[in-house]
Design an enzyme around this catalytic site. Structure first.
Site, PDB file in Angstrom:
ATOM      1  N   VAL A 154       0.807  -1.233   0.000  1.00  0.00           N
ATOM      2  CA  VAL A 154       0.000   0.000   0.000  1.00  0.00           C
ATOM      3  C   VAL A 154       0.837   1.279   0.000  1.00  0.00           C
ATOM      4  O   VAL A 154       0.317   2.356  -0.308  1.00  0.00           O
ATOM      5  CB  VAL A 154      -1.004   0.035   1.183  1.00  0.00           C
ATOM      6  CG1 VAL A 154      -2.025  -1.079   1.072  1.00  0.00           C
ATOM      7  CG2 VAL A 154      -0.279  -0.001   2.536  1.00  0.00           C
ATOM      8  N   SER A 209      -7.278   3.290  15.126  1.00  0.00           N
ATOM      9  CA  SER A 209      -7.099   2.447  16.314  1.00  0.00           C
ATOM     10  C   SER A 209      -7.362   3.299  17.549  1.00  0.00           C
ATOM     11  O   SER A 209      -7.138   4.515  17.541  1.00  0.00           O
ATOM     12  CB  SER A 209      -5.665   1.922  16.377  1.00  0.00           C
ATOM     13  OG  SER A 209      -5.397   1.360  17.651  1.00  0.00           O
ATOM     14  N   TYR A 257       2.891   4.370  15.908  1.00  0.00           N
ATOM     15  CA  TYR A 257       1.557   3.821  15.582  1.00  0.00           C
ATOM     16  C   TYR A 257       0.444   4.789  16.024  1.00  0.00           C
ATOM     17  O   TYR A 257      -0.510   5.029  15.287  1.00  0.00           O
ATOM     18  CB  TYR A 257       1.430   2.475  16.280  1.00  0.00           C
ATOM     19  CG  TYR A 257       0.203   1.659  15.960  1.00  0.00           C
ATOM     20  CD1 TYR A 257       0.114   0.902  14.790  1.00  0.00           C
ATOM     21  CD2 TYR A 257      -0.863   1.593  16.861  1.00  0.00           C
ATOM     22  CE1 TYR A 257      -0.999   0.120  14.522  1.00  0.00           C
ATOM     23  CE2 TYR A 257      -1.977   0.814  16.606  1.00  0.00           C
ATOM     24  CZ  TYR A 257      -2.040   0.074  15.438  1.00  0.00           C
ATOM     25  OH  TYR A 257      -3.154  -0.708  15.184  1.00  0.00           O
TER      26      TYR A 257
HETATM   27  P1  NAP Z   1      -2.686  -8.429  10.829  1.00  0.00           P
HETATM   28  O1  NAP Z   1      -3.323  -9.716  11.252  1.00  0.00           O
HETATM   29  O2  NAP Z   1      -1.217  -8.286  11.008  1.00  0.00           O
HETATM   30  O3  NAP Z   1      -3.079  -8.155   9.292  1.00  0.00           O
HETATM   31  C1  NAP Z   1      -2.590  -7.047   8.610  1.00  0.00           C
HETATM   32  C2  NAP Z   1      -2.283  -7.435   7.185  1.00  0.00           C
HETATM   33  O4  NAP Z   1      -1.760  -6.278   6.501  1.00  0.00           O
HETATM   34  C3  NAP Z   1      -1.208  -8.529   7.096  1.00  0.00           C
HETATM   35  O5  NAP Z   1      -1.591  -9.521   6.165  1.00  0.00           O
HETATM   36  C4  NAP Z   1       0.005  -7.747   6.630  1.00  0.00           C
HETATM   37  O6  NAP Z   1       0.933  -8.519   5.902  1.00  0.00           O
HETATM   38  C5  NAP Z   1      -0.640  -6.707   5.741  1.00  0.00           C
HETATM   39  N1  NAP Z   1       0.280  -5.629   5.429  1.00  0.00           N
HETATM   40  C6  NAP Z   1       1.276  -5.119   6.180  1.00  0.00           C
HETATM   41  N2  NAP Z   1       1.939  -4.155   5.522  1.00  0.00           N
HETATM   42  C7  NAP Z   1       1.347  -4.059   4.317  1.00  0.00           C
HETATM   43  C8  NAP Z   1       1.585  -3.247   3.179  1.00  0.00           C
HETATM   44  N3  NAP Z   1       2.584  -2.338   3.146  1.00  0.00           N
HETATM   45  N4  NAP Z   1       0.784  -3.400   2.093  1.00  0.00           N
HETATM   46  C9  NAP Z   1      -0.210  -4.313   2.102  1.00  0.00           C
HETATM   47  N5  NAP Z   1      -0.480  -5.124   3.140  1.00  0.00           N
HETATM   48  C10 NAP Z   1       0.296  -4.986   4.239  1.00  0.00           C
HETATM   49  O7  NAP Z   1      -3.353  -7.186  11.568  1.00  0.00           O
HETATM   50  P2  NAP Z   1      -4.860  -6.942  12.083  1.00  0.00           P
HETATM   51  O8  NAP Z   1      -4.830  -7.073  13.542  1.00  0.00           O
HETATM   52  O9  NAP Z   1      -5.832  -7.719  11.279  1.00  0.00           O
HETATM   53  O10 NAP Z   1      -4.984  -5.390  11.761  1.00  0.00           O
HETATM   54  C11 NAP Z   1      -5.726  -4.863  10.666  1.00  0.00           C
HETATM   55  C12 NAP Z   1      -5.851  -3.353  10.847  1.00  0.00           C
HETATM   56  O11 NAP Z   1      -6.561  -3.073  12.067  1.00  0.00           O
HETATM   57  C13 NAP Z   1      -4.502  -2.636  10.965  1.00  0.00           C
HETATM   58  O12 NAP Z   1      -4.576  -1.382  10.335  1.00  0.00           O
HETATM   59  C14 NAP Z   1      -4.348  -2.469  12.458  1.00  0.00           C
HETATM   60  O13 NAP Z   1      -3.478  -1.403  12.772  1.00  0.00           O
HETATM   61  C15 NAP Z   1      -5.791  -2.208  12.856  1.00  0.00           C
HETATM   62  N6  NAP Z   1      -6.055  -2.468  14.275  1.00  0.00           N
HETATM   63  C16 NAP Z   1      -5.904  -3.717  14.802  1.00  0.00           C
HETATM   64  C17 NAP Z   1      -6.173  -3.926  16.154  1.00  0.00           C
HETATM   65  C18 NAP Z   1      -6.063  -5.267  16.812  1.00  0.00           C
HETATM   66  O14 NAP Z   1      -6.238  -5.346  18.028  1.00  0.00           O
HETATM   67  N7  NAP Z   1      -5.806  -6.342  16.078  1.00  0.00           N
HETATM   68  C19 NAP Z   1      -6.553  -2.839  16.958  1.00  0.00           C
HETATM   69  C20 NAP Z   1      -6.674  -1.586  16.387  1.00  0.00           C
HETATM   70  C21 NAP Z   1      -6.433  -1.412  15.042  1.00  0.00           C
HETATM   71  P3  NAP Z   1       2.189  -9.156   6.713  1.00  0.00           P
HETATM   72  O15 NAP Z   1       1.614 -10.129   7.681  1.00  0.00           O
HETATM   73  O16 NAP Z   1       2.987  -9.777   5.610  1.00  0.00           O
HETATM   74  O17 NAP Z   1       2.880  -7.987   7.379  1.00  0.00           O
END
Ligand code: NAP
Length: 248
Positions: A65, A143, A156
């Protein structure tokens, strides 16, 4: 019987090979959408699209991205495969946690690039396509860390607060084109990102949650569905907290 909420809509979701992004894609498909998933790992994103029903329902594209050309290619894949872009979910994310004393400049830049530049790329490029048809919904993943600031996350928290400002500014620019831009602030959600945290950190965070549990990815997906669908047709520039009451 009621109609599926996203019947014949086309959605693009970044970071959708796993976690919250995949859950959103899956929920959208259940509600009648066709989806294009973008993620860094080509094999993982292709496998995710296959699990969602293959080429008639879901296409997986390798996309970083932070790369403007990759974002163009992702959106073009949606037009080539399904003819349009109605919904854009900017979800891709990483963490590189460290205190300010130990955080490297590279860790700061990486997190800002993926969240802030990635969301900016996705928002502006999707909006440019959506305005041709005078309709669209953009959902950006912020977040709770961007609302309250969390120690160890100066990168972050800054990026996630920036996504709020970006979403509101964009919402004002594109409202008259029929495009809505909203953001979600998840709290602690069980995904590969958070499962990597040490047990002690999990316990500290759980103690802050009035509902006494972490959220599940489906509980973010249903709010993304609400913001992507006509159920929220008079909402733009809003930020919805999905946190079990944490830091309300
Ligand atoms: P996740 O399981 O790590 O999934 C995120 C995905 O984004 C992974 O497949 C990752 O690939 C991919 N990614 C990373 N860098 C990228 C890039 N430059 N271009 C395209 N894809 C990329 O995380 P999640 O917990 O589902 O989080 C999803 C969103 O919710 C994020 O924006 C996170 O900050 C937000 N969020 C999550 C939480 C939580 O508690 N989980 C809370 C608040 C906000 P890789 O694995 O190869 O890096």
């Amino acid at each position: 019987m009621s109609q599926p909420l996203l019947r014949s809509r086309i959605a693009v979701i970044t970071g959708a090979a796993q976690g919250i992004g995949y859950a959103i894609a899956s929920r959208f498909v259940d509600e009648g959408a066709r989806v294009v998933l973008g993620d860094l790992d080509a094999a993982a994103v292709a496998a995710a699209a296959e699990r969602l029903g293959g080429p008639d329902a879901a296409v997986g594209v390798r996309c970083d991205v932070t790369d403007s050309a990759d974002m163009d290619a992702l959106l073009q894949a949606a037009r080539d495969s399904f003819g349009a872009v109605d919904i854009m979910v900017n979800n891709a994310g990483i963490t590189r946690d460290a205190t300010m004393r130990t955080m490297t400049e590279e860790q700061f830049d990486q997190v800002i690039a993926v969240h802030l530049k990635g969301t900016w790329n996705g928002t502006r490029k999707a909006a440019a396509i959506m305005r041709e048809r005078k309709r669209g919904a953009i959902v950006n993943l912020s977040s709770l860390s961007g609302k309250v600031g969390l120690a160890g996350q100066t990168n972050y928290s800054a990026a996630k607060a920036g996504i709020v400002g970006l979403s509101k500014a964009a919402a004002k620019e594109v409202a008259h084109h029929g495009i809505r831009v909203n953001a979600i602030q998840p709290g602690l959600i069980r995904t590969p990102m958070t499962e990597a945290m040490p047990e002690k950190v999990w316990e500290q965070k759980m103690a802050e949650i009035p509902m006494g549990r972490a959220g599940e990815v489906d509980e973010i997906a249903s709010v993304a569905l609400f913001l992507a669908s006509d159920l929220s047709s008079y909402m733009t520039g809003t930020v919805l907290e999905v946190t079990g009451g944490r830091f309300m």
